[in-house]
Design a protein around this motif. Structure first.
Motif, PDB file in Angstrom:
ATOM      1  N   GLU A  50       0.828  -1.211   0.000  1.00 33.73           N
ATOM      2  CA  GLU A  50       0.000   0.000   0.000  1.00 33.73           C
ATOM      3  C   GLU A  50       0.861   1.259   0.000  1.00 33.73           C
ATOM      4  O   GLU A  50       0.564   2.221  -0.715  1.00 33.73           O
ATOM      5  CB  GLU A  50      -0.944  -0.002   1.203  1.00 33.73           C
ATOM      6  CG  GLU A  50      -2.035  -1.045   1.093  1.00 33.73           C
ATOM      7  CD  GLU A  50      -2.840  -1.215   2.375  1.00 33.73           C
ATOM      8  OE1 GLU A  50      -2.382  -0.748   3.455  1.00 33.73           O
ATOM      9  OE2 GLU A  50      -3.916  -1.820   2.304  1.00 33.73           O
ATOM     10  N   GLY A  53       2.024   2.173  -3.271  1.00 32.78           N
ATOM     11  CA  GLY A  53       0.967   2.489  -4.230  1.00 32.78           C
ATOM     12  C   GLY A  53       0.486   1.295  -5.021  1.00 32.78           C
ATOM     13  O   GLY A  53      -0.175   1.447  -6.051  1.00 32.78           O
ATOM     14  N   THR A  55      -2.004  -1.472  -5.333  1.00 27.83           N
ATOM     15  CA  THR A  55      -3.308  -1.866  -4.792  1.00 27.83           C
ATOM     16  C   THR A  55      -4.028  -2.898  -5.641  1.00 27.83           C
ATOM     17  O   THR A  55      -5.076  -3.385  -5.249  1.00 27.83           O
ATOM     18  CB  THR A  55      -4.212  -0.635  -4.616  1.00 27.83           C
ATOM     19  OG1 THR A  55      -4.364   0.008  -5.887  1.00 27.83           O
ATOM     20  CG2 THR A  55      -3.621   0.346  -3.612  1.00 27.83           C
TER      21      THR A  55
END
Length: 96
Positions: A50, A53, A55
């Motif tokens: 997470e 970045g 996801t």
């Protein structure tokens, strides 16, 4: 030299003991467990992705295994789970 655990209270009122400076409340972390491929990962590994970045599996497939292992909180035990999730959706890690 052993670290002593200190009693802490999170903003939600949960009390827990920690020996590190990690501010994450274990009880809140349990309640926030996500679905999808993230659910198979440990909390530190999930937070590492997470924070980078990452996801989705599509985003994960743009990284090599070596790059993922460099993320703080990601361990070798998480790689088989990630590989399986990628394979299940027709993806794989980028070749180094």
């Amino acid at each position: 030299m052993a670290s002593s655990k200190t009693l802490r209270t999170c903003p939600n009122g949960h009390q827990y003991y920690k020996s590190s400076d990690c501010p994450v409340c274990p009880e809140c972390e349990k309640q926030n467990k996500p679905g999808g491929f993230f659910s198979a990962l440990s909390a530190p590994a999930r937070r590492a992705l997470e924070a980078a970045g990452i996801t989705t599996l599509q985003q994960l497939a743009t990284y090599s295994e070596k790059e993922i292992l460099k993320l703080h909180g990601m361990g070798k035990a998480s790689l088989p789970r990630l590989k399986e999730a990628l394979k299940h959706e027709g993806f794989s890690f980028k070749l180094s």
